[in-house]
Write a protein that holds these residues in place. Structure first.
Motif, PDB file in Angstrom:
ATOM      1  N   ASN A 180     -51.783   6.131  46.427  1.00  0.00           N
ATOM      2  CA  ASN A 180     -50.948   4.986  46.811  1.00  0.00           C
ATOM      3  C   ASN A 180     -49.528   5.102  46.280  1.00  0.00           C
ATOM      4  O   ASN A 180     -48.858   4.108  46.039  1.00  0.00           O
ATOM      5  CB  ASN A 180     -51.581   3.677  46.332  1.00  0.00           C
ATOM      6  CG  ASN A 180     -51.694   3.608  44.810  1.00  0.00           C
ATOM      7  OD1 ASN A 180     -51.423   4.594  44.122  1.00  0.00           O
ATOM      8  ND2 ASN A 180     -52.091   2.461  44.296  1.00  0.00           N
ATOM      9  N   LEU A 181     -49.061   6.325  46.111  1.00  0.00           N
ATOM     10  CA  LEU A 181     -47.709   6.571  45.634  1.00  0.00           C
ATOM     11  C   LEU A 181     -46.700   5.949  46.587  1.00  0.00           C
ATOM     12  O   LEU A 181     -46.829   6.061  47.808  1.00  0.00           O
ATOM     13  CB  LEU A 181     -47.479   8.084  45.544  1.00  0.00           C
ATOM     14  CG  LEU A 181     -46.491   8.599  44.519  1.00  0.00           C
ATOM     15  CD1 LEU A 181     -46.902   8.213  43.108  1.00  0.00           C
ATOM     16  CD2 LEU A 181     -46.387  10.111  44.633  1.00  0.00           C
ATOM     17  N   ARG A 182     -45.663   5.303  46.049  1.00  0.00           N
ATOM     18  CA  ARG A 182     -44.649   4.661  46.876  1.00  0.00           C
ATOM     19  C   ARG A 182     -43.325   4.602  46.108  1.00  0.00           C
ATOM     20  O   ARG A 182     -43.315   4.749  44.883  1.00  0.00           O
ATOM     21  CB  ARG A 182     -45.085   3.251  47.269  1.00  0.00           C
ATOM     22  CG  ARG A 182     -45.263   2.319  46.087  1.00  0.00           C
ATOM     23  CD  ARG A 182     -45.856   0.995  46.519  1.00  0.00           C
ATOM     24  NE  ARG A 182     -45.925   0.065  45.418  1.00  0.00           N
ATOM     25  CZ  ARG A 182     -46.873   0.045  44.500  1.00  0.00           C
ATOM     26  NH1 ARG A 182     -47.867   0.930  44.557  1.00  0.00           N
ATOM     27  NH2 ARG A 182     -46.858  -0.849  43.529  1.00  0.00           N
ATOM     28  N   PRO A 183     -42.210   4.391  46.812  1.00  0.00           N
ATOM     29  CA  PRO A 183     -40.929   4.254  46.115  1.00  0.00           C
ATOM     30  C   PRO A 183     -40.995   3.149  45.059  1.00  0.00           C
ATOM     31  O   PRO A 183     -41.529   2.066  45.305  1.00  0.00           O
ATOM     32  CB  PRO A 183     -39.958   3.895  47.244  1.00  0.00           C
ATOM     33  CG  PRO A 183     -40.559   4.535  48.454  1.00  0.00           C
ATOM     34  CD  PRO A 183     -42.049   4.378  48.288  1.00  0.00           C
ATOM     35  N   GLY A 184     -40.465   3.456  43.890  1.00  0.00           N
ATOM     36  CA  GLY A 184     -40.512   2.502  42.785  1.00  0.00           C
ATOM     37  C   GLY A 184     -41.599   2.796  41.781  1.00  0.00           C
ATOM     38  O   GLY A 184     -41.571   2.283  40.663  1.00  0.00           O
ATOM     39  N   THR A 185     -42.587   3.634  42.169  1.00  0.00           N
ATOM     40  CA  THR A 185     -43.637   4.019  41.226  1.00  0.00           C
ATOM     41  C   THR A 185     -43.018   4.796  40.067  1.00  0.00           C
ATOM     42  O   THR A 185     -42.169   5.659  40.272  1.00  0.00           O
ATOM     43  CB  THR A 185     -44.692   4.898  41.923  1.00  0.00           C
ATOM     44  OG1 THR A 185     -45.304   4.147  42.982  1.00  0.00           O
ATOM     45  CG2 THR A 185     -45.784   5.328  40.940  1.00  0.00           C
ATOM     46  N   THR A 186     -43.437   4.467  38.849  1.00  0.00           N
ATOM     47  CA  THR A 186     -42.922   5.173  37.666  1.00  0.00           C
ATOM     48  C   THR A 186     -44.028   5.985  37.009  1.00  0.00           C
ATOM     49  O   THR A 186     -45.217   5.695  37.177  1.00  0.00           O
ATOM     50  CB  THR A 186     -42.334   4.183  36.636  1.00  0.00           C
ATOM     51  OG1 THR A 186     -43.361   3.272  36.214  1.00  0.00           O
ATOM     52  CG2 THR A 186     -41.179   3.407  37.229  1.00  0.00           C
ATOM     53  N   THR A 207     -38.857   7.839  38.187  1.00  0.00           N
ATOM     54  CA  THR A 207     -39.098   6.840  39.231  1.00  0.00           C
ATOM     55  C   THR A 207     -39.045   7.488  40.614  1.00  0.00           C
ATOM     56  O   THR A 207     -38.095   8.202  40.941  1.00  0.00           O
ATOM     57  CB  THR A 207     -38.045   5.724  39.152  1.00  0.00           C
ATOM     58  OG1 THR A 207     -38.069   5.147  37.835  1.00  0.00           O
ATOM     59  CG2 THR A 207     -38.336   4.636  40.169  1.00  0.00           C
ATOM     60  N   VAL A 208     -40.056   7.223  41.435  1.00  0.00           N
ATOM     61  CA  VAL A 208     -40.112   7.743  42.803  1.00  0.00           C
ATOM     62  C   VAL A 208     -39.079   7.009  43.657  1.00  0.00           C
ATOM     63  O   VAL A 208     -39.022   5.779  43.649  1.00  0.00           O
ATOM     64  CB  VAL A 208     -41.516   7.547  43.399  1.00  0.00           C
ATOM     65  CG1 VAL A 208     -41.528   7.981  44.870  1.00  0.00           C
ATOM     66  CG2 VAL A 208     -42.556   8.322  42.602  1.00  0.00           C
ATOM     67  N   LEU A 228     -38.287  12.251  42.793  1.00  0.00           N
ATOM     68  CA  LEU A 228     -38.086  11.317  41.696  1.00  0.00           C
ATOM     69  C   LEU A 228     -36.729  11.530  41.029  1.00  0.00           C
ATOM     70  O   LEU A 228     -36.234  12.653  40.964  1.00  0.00           O
ATOM     71  CB  LEU A 228     -39.171  11.474  40.626  1.00  0.00           C
ATOM     72  CG  LEU A 228     -40.625  11.301  41.026  1.00  0.00           C
ATOM     73  CD1 LEU A 228     -41.253  12.645  41.392  1.00  0.00           C
ATOM     74  CD2 LEU A 228     -41.419  10.647  39.903  1.00  0.00           C
ATOM     75  N   VAL A 229     -36.171  10.443  40.530  1.00  0.00           N
ATOM     76  CA  VAL A 229     -34.988  10.491  39.675  1.00  0.00           C
ATOM     77  C   VAL A 229     -35.327   9.738  38.395  1.00  0.00           C
ATOM     78  O   VAL A 229     -36.361   9.067  38.299  1.00  0.00           O
ATOM     79  CB  VAL A 229     -33.767   9.841  40.354  1.00  0.00           C
ATOM     80  CG1 VAL A 229     -33.329  10.646  41.550  1.00  0.00           C
ATOM     81  CG2 VAL A 229     -34.061   8.395  40.751  1.00  0.00           C
ATOM     82  N   ALA A 241     -30.046   2.125  46.506  1.00  0.00           N
ATOM     83  CA  ALA A 241     -30.383   3.387  45.852  1.00  0.00           C
ATOM     84  C   ALA A 241     -30.813   4.436  46.877  1.00  0.00           C
ATOM     85  O   ALA A 241     -30.417   5.607  46.793  1.00  0.00           O
ATOM     86  CB  ALA A 241     -31.482   3.172  44.828  1.00  0.00           C
ATOM     87  N   SER A 242     -31.610   4.018  47.862  1.00  0.00           N
ATOM     88  CA  SER A 242     -32.067   4.954  48.891  1.00  0.00           C
ATOM     89  C   SER A 242     -30.899   5.483  49.704  1.00  0.00           C
ATOM     90  O   SER A 242     -30.855   6.670  50.063  1.00  0.00           O
ATOM     91  CB  SER A 242     -33.085   4.270  49.814  1.00  0.00           C
ATOM     92  OG  SER A 242     -34.258   3.951  49.106  1.00  0.00           O
ATOM     93  N   ALA A 243     -29.942   4.601  50.009  1.00  0.00           N
ATOM     94  CA  ALA A 243     -28.764   5.037  50.761  1.00  0.00           C
ATOM     95  C   ALA A 243     -27.958   6.049  49.958  1.00  0.00           C
ATOM     96  O   ALA A 243     -27.447   7.030  50.499  1.00  0.00           O
ATOM     97  CB  ALA A 243     -27.905   3.830  51.124  1.00  0.00           C
ATOM     98  N   ARG A 244     -27.840   5.817  48.669  1.00  0.00           N
ATOM     99  CA  ARG A 244     -27.130   6.756  47.793  1.00  0.00           C
ATOM    100  C   ARG A 244     -27.836   8.106  47.777  1.00  0.00           C
ATOM    101  O   ARG A 244     -27.214   9.161  47.894  1.00  0.00           O
ATOM    102  CB  ARG A 244     -27.050   6.159  46.389  1.00  0.00           C
ATOM    103  CG  ARG A 244     -26.663   7.131  45.278  1.00  0.00           C
ATOM    104  CD  ARG A 244     -25.259   7.634  45.419  1.00  0.00           C
ATOM    105  NE  ARG A 244     -24.834   8.373  44.224  1.00  0.00           N
ATOM    106  CZ  ARG A 244     -23.782   9.148  44.159  1.00  0.00           C
ATOM    107  NH1 ARG A 244     -23.003   9.311  45.226  1.00  0.00           N
ATOM    108  NH2 ARG A 244     -23.453   9.784  43.052  1.00  0.00           N
TER     109      ARG A 244
END
Length: 245
Positions: A130-136, A116-117, A108-109, A77-80
């Protein structure tokens, strides 16, 4: 699959049905439920999932034995996100923007079931989050969620909103949300005070393409600094950032 797509490999398409079932679920799934959703036997599903585990597309919870999407999905997903224009443009500009403004920037998308971050850029100043990728985030009580509520008319957003409203305990929650959304559509941004962390505030704005909300940019910083309005304010800077994507 359309005939023009050409000849494919059936096993890949079957495996994809398992991954799509996990994506849509938004929660860990038992083997039998995954197999049923994909339209295959439990034995077939188990063989696919064993390979997916080895490639980190799927993980299995040790305690429950349920399956969840694995870290390789995040990497894909990150590569996209990094290469899809205009996301590539906003990704390239994001670090300098967060640093110059002294805020934390989250991009976010719309994920499987919620905002979702997918990327976080730290500021030049310390922001205790503590926000990070995957946080909703939810729709009712987050700046990013309200942007999706205002600018994304897809059925997935409507379904999520209906679930949140059904579980709301505060009286008049739907009327308050509708009022907030009307204002957001006029102003082009959403602000939440003391959200997601006490002492902080968040401001979110959409990146629109042909009327569709393709992503949301949300900045987080000290409440006193974020509430400043007018020229040069964080709100105006964020709107310039998203409109220039």
């Amino acid at each position: 699959m359309s005939k023009s797509a050409g000849r494919g490999i059936q096993s890949i398409e079957v495996g994809n049905r398992l991954l799509v079932a996990l994506m849509r679920s938004g929660s860990p799934m038992m083997l039998r439920d995954l197999a049923q959703e994909a339209g295959i036997s439990a034995a077939q599903a188990h063989a696919y999932l064993a390979s997916f585990r080895r490639t980190e597309l799927v993980e299995q919870e040790p305690a429950s034995g349920r399956y969840i999407l694995g870290p390789a999905v995040n990497r894909l997903a990150s590569a996209r996100m990094a290469t899809f224009d205009p996301m590539s443009n906003i990704n390239a500009r994001a670090p300098d923007f967060a640093h110059s403004l002294g805020v934390m920037l989250a991009l976010l998308v719309w994920g499987p079931v919620a905002p979702t971050v997918y990327r976080v850029h730290d500021s030049s100043q310390s922001v205790n989050s503590n926000l990070r990728p995957g946080t909703t985030f939810n729709l009712l009580n987050s700046a990013a969620g309200r942007i999706f509520g205002a600018f994304d008319a897809s059925p997935a957003v409507a379904e999520r909103l209906a679930r949140e409203l059904a579980g709301a305990t505060a009286k008049g929650e739907e009327a308050a949300f509708d009022s907030a959304i009307a204002e957001i559509r006029k102003s082009g941004y959403a602000m939440m005070i003391e959200s997601p962390v006490p002492g902080l505030a968040s401001i979110a704005a959409p990146v629109l393409r042909d009327g569709d909300c393709i992503l949301v940019a949300m900045i987080i910083g000290p409440r006193a600094a974020m509430e400043v309005q007018g020229a040069g304010s964080p709100t105006e800077a964020l709107l310039d950032f998203t409109r220039g994507a």
